[in-house]
Design a protein around this motif. Sequence first.
Motif, PDB file in Angstrom:
ATOM      1  N   GLY A 283     -12.265 -22.791 -13.127  1.00 53.81           N
ATOM      2  CA  GLY A 283     -11.416 -22.368 -12.017  1.00 53.81           C
ATOM      3  C   GLY A 283     -11.116 -23.474 -11.028  1.00 53.81           C
ATOM      4  N   HIS A 284     -11.149 -24.724 -11.481  1.00 52.40           N
ATOM      5  CA  HIS A 284     -10.817 -25.852 -10.603  1.00 52.40           C
ATOM      6  C   HIS A 284      -9.294 -26.011 -10.584  1.00 52.40           C
ATOM      7  CE1 HIS A 284     -10.148 -30.066  -9.448  1.00 52.40           C
ATOM      8  NE2 HIS A 284     -11.290 -29.955  -8.772  1.00 52.40           N
ATOM      9  N   ILE A 285      -8.688 -25.871  -9.397  1.00 55.94           N
ATOM     10  CA  ILE A 285      -7.231 -25.928  -9.245  1.00 55.94           C
ATOM     11  C   ILE A 285      -6.871 -27.160  -8.426  1.00 55.94           C
ATOM     12  CG2 ILE A 285      -5.196 -24.771  -8.287  1.00 55.94           C
ATOM     13  CD1 ILE A 285      -6.652 -22.112  -8.757  1.00 55.94           C
ATOM     14  N   ALA A 286      -5.863 -27.900  -8.891  1.00 52.69           N
ATOM     15  CA  ALA A 286      -5.448 -29.107  -8.178  1.00 52.69           C
ATOM     16  C   ALA A 286      -3.933 -29.205  -8.151  1.00 52.69           C
ATOM     17  CB  ALA A 286      -6.041 -30.347  -8.843  1.00 52.69           C
ATOM     18  N   LEU A 287      -3.372 -29.304  -6.939  1.00 53.31           N
ATOM     19  CA  LEU A 287      -1.954 -29.592  -6.751  1.00 53.31           C
ATOM     20  C   LEU A 287      -1.856 -31.032  -6.282  1.00 53.31           C
ATOM     21  CD1 LEU A 287      -2.278 -26.380  -6.211  1.00 53.31           C
ATOM     22  CD2 LEU A 287       0.003 -26.569  -5.229  1.00 53.31           C
ATOM     23  N   ASP A 288      -1.118 -31.857  -7.017  1.00 51.22           N
ATOM     24  CA  ASP A 288      -1.058 -33.281  -6.716  1.00 51.22           C
ATOM     25  C   ASP A 288       0.370 -33.683  -6.357  1.00 51.22           C
ATOM     26  OD1 ASP A 288      -1.541 -35.980  -6.475  1.00 51.22           O
ATOM     27  OD2 ASP A 288      -1.645 -36.360  -8.629  1.00 51.22           O
ATOM     28  N   SER A 289       0.600 -33.951  -5.071  1.00 51.92           N
ATOM     29  CA  SER A 289       1.912 -34.407  -4.576  1.00 51.92           C
ATOM     30  C   SER A 289       3.043 -33.499  -5.055  1.00 51.92           C
ATOM     31  CB  SER A 289       2.175 -35.851  -5.023  1.00 51.92           C
ATOM     32  OG  SER A 289       1.161 -36.710  -4.557  1.00 51.92           O
ATOM     33  N   VAL A 290       2.873 -32.225  -4.863  1.00 46.61           N
ATOM     34  CA  VAL A 290       3.837 -31.234  -5.376  1.00 46.61           C
ATOM     35  C   VAL A 290       4.980 -31.020  -4.380  1.00 46.61           C
ATOM     36  CG1 VAL A 290       4.170 -28.801  -5.927  1.00 46.61           C
ATOM     37  CG2 VAL A 290       2.199 -30.033  -6.849  1.00 46.61           C
ATOM     38  N   SER A 291       6.198 -31.139  -4.900  1.00 43.61           N
ATOM     39  CA  SER A 291       7.394 -30.780  -4.139  1.00 43.61           C
ATOM     40  C   SER A 291       8.205 -29.795  -4.978  1.00 43.61           C
ATOM     41  CB  SER A 291       8.247 -32.009  -3.824  1.00 43.61           C
ATOM     42  OG  SER A 291       7.545 -32.903  -2.981  1.00 43.61           O
ATOM     43  N   PHE A 292       8.886 -28.865  -4.293  1.00 39.10           N
ATOM     44  CA  PHE A 292       9.596 -27.827  -5.042  1.00 39.10           C
ATOM     45  C   PHE A 292      10.719 -27.248  -4.199  1.00 39.10           C
ATOM     46  CE2 PHE A 292      10.136 -23.286  -6.114  1.00 39.10           C
ATOM     47  CZ  PHE A 292      10.574 -23.421  -7.419  1.00 39.10           C
TER      48      PHE A 292
ATOM     49  N   ALA B 233      11.067 -25.878  -0.404  1.00 34.70           N
ATOM     50  CA  ALA B 233      10.039 -24.844  -0.251  1.00 34.70           C
ATOM     51  C   ALA B 233       8.664 -25.480  -0.068  1.00 34.70           C
ATOM     52  CB  ALA B 233      10.039 -23.922  -1.463  1.00 34.70           C
ATOM     53  N   LEU B 234       8.401 -26.564  -0.800  1.00 34.38           N
ATOM     54  CA  LEU B 234       7.157 -27.319  -0.659  1.00 34.38           C
ATOM     55  C   LEU B 234       7.509 -28.797  -0.644  1.00 34.38           C
ATOM     56  CD1 LEU B 234       4.713 -25.514  -3.153  1.00 34.38           C
ATOM     57  CD2 LEU B 234       4.769 -25.295  -0.665  1.00 34.38           C
ATOM     58  N   GLU B 235       6.814 -29.561   0.182  1.00 32.62           N
ATOM     59  CA  GLU B 235       7.098 -30.978   0.305  1.00 32.62           C
ATOM     60  C   GLU B 235       5.811 -31.780   0.250  1.00 32.62           C
ATOM     61  OE1 GLU B 235       9.723 -33.971   0.269  1.00 32.62           O
ATOM     62  OE2 GLU B 235      10.377 -31.899   0.608  1.00 32.62           O
ATOM     63  N   ASP B 236       5.594 -32.462  -0.871  1.00 37.32           N
ATOM     64  CA  ASP B 236       4.473 -33.382  -1.056  1.00 37.32           C
ATOM     65  C   ASP B 236       3.127 -32.721  -0.729  1.00 37.32           C
ATOM     66  OD1 ASP B 236       3.399 -35.815  -1.803  1.00 37.32           O
ATOM     67  OD2 ASP B 236       3.420 -36.605   0.247  1.00 37.32           O
ATOM     68  N   ILE B 237       2.874 -31.592  -1.387  1.00 32.93           N
ATOM     69  CA  ILE B 237       1.629 -30.858  -1.165  1.00 32.93           C
ATOM     70  C   ILE B 237       0.552 -31.369  -2.124  1.00 32.93           C
ATOM     71  CG2 ILE B 237       0.514 -28.591  -1.462  1.00 32.93           C
ATOM     72  CD1 ILE B 237       2.116 -28.558   0.989  1.00 32.93           C
ATOM     73  N   SER B 238      -0.594 -31.723  -1.569  1.00 34.80           N
ATOM     74  CA  SER B 238      -1.774 -32.069  -2.370  1.00 34.80           C
ATOM     75  C   SER B 238      -2.918 -31.179  -1.912  1.00 34.80           C
ATOM     76  CB  SER B 238      -2.147 -33.546  -2.202  1.00 34.80           C
ATOM     77  OG  SER B 238      -1.166 -34.385  -2.788  1.00 34.80           O
ATOM     78  N   LEU B 239      -3.493 -30.462  -2.858  1.00 35.72           N
ATOM     79  CA  LEU B 239      -4.538 -29.491  -2.522  1.00 35.72           C
ATOM     80  C   LEU B 239      -5.471 -29.339  -3.706  1.00 35.72           C
ATOM     81  CD1 LEU B 239      -5.691 -27.197  -0.703  1.00 35.72           C
ATOM     82  CD2 LEU B 239      -4.016 -25.665  -1.771  1.00 35.72           C
ATOM     83  N   THR B 240      -6.748 -29.449  -3.450  1.00 34.82           N
ATOM     84  CA  THR B 240      -7.760 -29.262  -4.490  1.00 34.82           C
ATOM     85  C   THR B 240      -8.653 -28.095  -4.099  1.00 34.82           C
ATOM     86  OG1 THR B 240      -7.758 -31.618  -5.037  1.00 34.82           O
ATOM     87  CG2 THR B 240      -9.667 -30.332  -5.736  1.00 34.82           C
TER      88      THR B 240
ATOM     89  N   GLU C 197       3.321 -25.007   7.197  1.00 33.66           N
ATOM     90  CA  GLU C 197       4.510 -24.837   8.030  1.00 33.66           C
ATOM     91  C   GLU C 197       5.630 -25.683   7.431  1.00 33.66           C
ATOM     92  OE1 GLU C 197       5.683 -24.651  12.764  1.00 33.66           O
ATOM     93  OE2 GLU C 197       4.150 -26.078  12.115  1.00 33.66           O
ATOM     94  N   HIS C 198       6.776 -25.043   7.189  1.00 31.67           N
ATOM     95  CA  HIS C 198       7.939 -25.724   6.607  1.00 31.67           C
ATOM     96  C   HIS C 198       7.591 -26.451   5.307  1.00 31.67           C
ATOM     97  CE1 HIS C 198       9.985 -24.676  10.249  1.00 31.67           C
ATOM     98  NE2 HIS C 198       9.249 -25.481  11.005  1.00 31.67           N
ATOM     99  N   GLY C 199       6.754 -25.820   4.492  1.00 31.22           N
ATOM    100  CA  GLY C 199       6.440 -26.379   3.192  1.00 31.22           C
ATOM    101  C   GLY C 199       5.458 -27.527   3.204  1.00 31.22           C
ATOM    102  N   ARG C 200       4.799 -27.758   4.291  1.00 29.20           N
ATOM    103  CA  ARG C 200       3.817 -28.847   4.381  1.00 29.20           C
ATOM    104  C   ARG C 200       2.478 -28.306   4.880  1.00 29.20           C
ATOM    105  NH1 ARG C 200       5.930 -34.053   4.375  1.00 29.20           N
ATOM    106  NH2 ARG C 200       8.220 -34.197   4.433  1.00 29.20           N
ATOM    107  N   ILE C 201       1.392 -28.986   4.500  1.00 28.99           N
ATOM    108  CA  ILE C 201       0.075 -28.661   5.045  1.00 28.99           C
ATOM    109  C   ILE C 201      -0.059 -29.356   6.395  1.00 28.99           C
ATOM    110  CG2 ILE C 201      -2.420 -28.903   4.741  1.00 28.99           C
ATOM    111  CD1 ILE C 201      -1.980 -28.797   1.729  1.00 28.99           C
TER     112      ILE C 201
ATOM    113  N   SER D 218       8.485 -32.365  -8.518  1.00 25.35           N
ATOM    114  CA  SER D 218       7.691 -33.581  -8.678  1.00 25.35           C
ATOM    115  C   SER D 218       6.232 -33.217  -8.462  1.00 25.35           C
ATOM    116  CB  SER D 218       8.132 -34.662  -7.692  1.00 25.35           C
ATOM    117  OG  SER D 218       7.955 -34.224  -6.352  1.00 25.35           O
ATOM    118  N   GLY D 219       5.347 -34.063  -8.960  1.00 22.96           N
ATOM    119  CA  GLY D 219       3.926 -33.761  -8.860  1.00 22.96           C
ATOM    120  C   GLY D 219       3.462 -32.880 -10.002  1.00 22.96           C
ATOM    121  N   SER D 220       2.237 -32.397  -9.900  1.00 20.35           N
ATOM    122  CA  SER D 220       1.665 -31.594 -10.981  1.00 20.35           C
ATOM    123  C   SER D 220       0.721 -30.548 -10.436  1.00 20.35           C
ATOM    124  CB  SER D 220       0.913 -32.487 -11.970  1.00 20.35           C
ATOM    125  OG  SER D 220      -0.200 -33.095 -11.340  1.00 20.35           O
ATOM    126  N   VAL D 221       0.552 -29.476 -11.231  1.00 18.84           N
ATOM    127  CA  VAL D 221      -0.422 -28.424 -10.940  1.00 18.84           C
ATOM    128  C   VAL D 221      -1.359 -28.354 -12.132  1.00 18.84           C
ATOM    129  CG1 VAL D 221      -0.770 -25.999 -10.357  1.00 18.84           C
ATOM    130  CG2 VAL D 221       1.327 -27.159  -9.631  1.00 18.84           C
TER     131      VAL D 221
END
Length: 609
Positions: A348-357, A367-374, A560-564, A406-409
């Motif tokens: 169940g390890h989830i990683a969003l790496d520099s995700v834009s959408f 909707a999302l701008e350069d989101i990185s979240l582990t 907020e506005h697609g950013r952390i 761009s980026g990966s999940v």
Amino acid sequence: MARSNPPLEDRPTSKRVGALRALLPFVMPYRGQVLIAIVALVLTSAISLVLPLAVRRVVDNFDDGAGLLNEYFTAALVIVGLLALGTAARYFFVTRLGERVVADIRKAVFARVVTLSPAFFERVMTGEILSRITTDTTLIQSVIGSSLSIALRNMLILAGGLLMLALTSVKLMGLVLLIVPTILVPIIVLGRRLRRLSRANQDWIATSSGAASETLLAAQTVQAYTHEARSIAQFDAATEKSFDVALHRIRTRALMTAIVIFLIFAGVIGVLWIGARDVRMGVMTAGELVQFVIYAILVATSSGALSEIWGELQRAAGATERLGELLAARDDLTDPAQPVALPRPVRGHIALDSVSFRYPSRPDISALEDISLTIAPGETVALVGPSGAGKTTIIQLVQRFWDPASGSVALDGIDLRDMRRDDFRQAMALVPQDPVIFAATAAENIRLGRPDASDADVRAAAQAAHAADFIEALPQGYDTALGERGVMLSGGQRQRIAIARAILRDAPVLLLDEATSALDAESEALVQEAVAKLSQNRTTIVIAHRLATVKKADRIIVLEHGRIVAEGTHETLVAQGSLYARLARMQFTDQTPEQPAQSDQPGSARAAG
């Protein structure tokens, strides 16, 4: 609301009945039935062509004695019996083939559509799809199960009849052939127009079906905003447009039928007039003329039938095109040719790496701008922020309903694009803000989480979700049908069914999108307890506007506005005095009324995050 015209993007247009070749892959598995039907078809056509010969014998040998006459009539009776048996066999096998092929087409279209990503349903209305699966396949069934075999039979009779006309009288046959080009011109010219009108007719039927489906599924909202009159007017407009196009098609076909039939029978009458003169002059016998007359009638009726069936084939060609578009629909999401298997047990390890959408329907809004979240295995992470901040989008990307621009999940270190979707989605359980309840029993709705679950497991899941009490109070308990979209239940009851479904799934990744938004305070407290137990030792992503439901999360992510814009525990974020602190002050003090829960879900206002 309803569309004003049918969607015509990416639609190839066929100018001939050759579009029906697309049905061959569905017909070929039943080639045995096709062969039997063709044999019966040839047999009945041949018998039909033999009958005029028997009539000629009777006419020319009428004075040769009763015995011979009886033999001729007995032979004719046998021929008629064979014709009856052959026709019955042809009807049975051809009609059965039509029903079987259409059933396969419906299954194939539904199987294709149900796997398509949300991007497809942004372009095509559900009601239009249902119209294609029902109305268009009914047209194809009519053609395969009836019109096509009748067309083939009439083609055989036409060809055989022309041959027998030539054998009977070359002179009269030559005169008949002079008529054929005159008949073909209106069939070809008007037939093309018929195909275009048939396609347009089906498009408008689909549009009116889409309008009806959309309105009926939101009947309470339509009535609450007194929008009935406008909804009725929109549906009426689409239906009337469909009728106008259908009327144009009917007029065109009626005109073609009138022209063809007049030309055919006028020509036959002219030829018969010449034939009658030849009998008076002794050039041919009365029996030969009668034989020629019957063959001429067979040829004429076959030609007339073909002109009518041509219109049916044109309509079916348009329907085949439309169904073919669904079967060949391009999907933005595809599984890899060589998928990587998700290792079990799932951590169940989830990683969003520099995700834009960006949503395809709103390419100018990020909707999302350069989101990185582990998110670590077993961690509970809450996503908070204003509507449209990107919370639901993250959950949808984690399920791969969309691919990031761009980026990966990744799940357990594997990019979702490298795995089969049905593989990694088995490791996830979703409780959406607006839970879907099917027109099935309460037990079947819960069992959606794990179809092979026992009755005891279903009841245990309902008990854990605090749904058992109201389910057992239903007329047939767990066997009570909940109605379309769960109309028998309150919003809170529907949500508890959805939570029971997630509990039963027992997945290592839990996704909660406003899972308690429709509950009253007492039910919310009970469900929060169930969710807390469910979240233990699972990777959990929680979306909530009511911050009281996320205070105990291991980590809170503020969007907020697609950013952390911030992350941390409840206490840390409050102390920082950021956006989260402002939201907390509005909800935990009396300075400002509590903000109502709003959906991040793309599809309503398409303002999703």
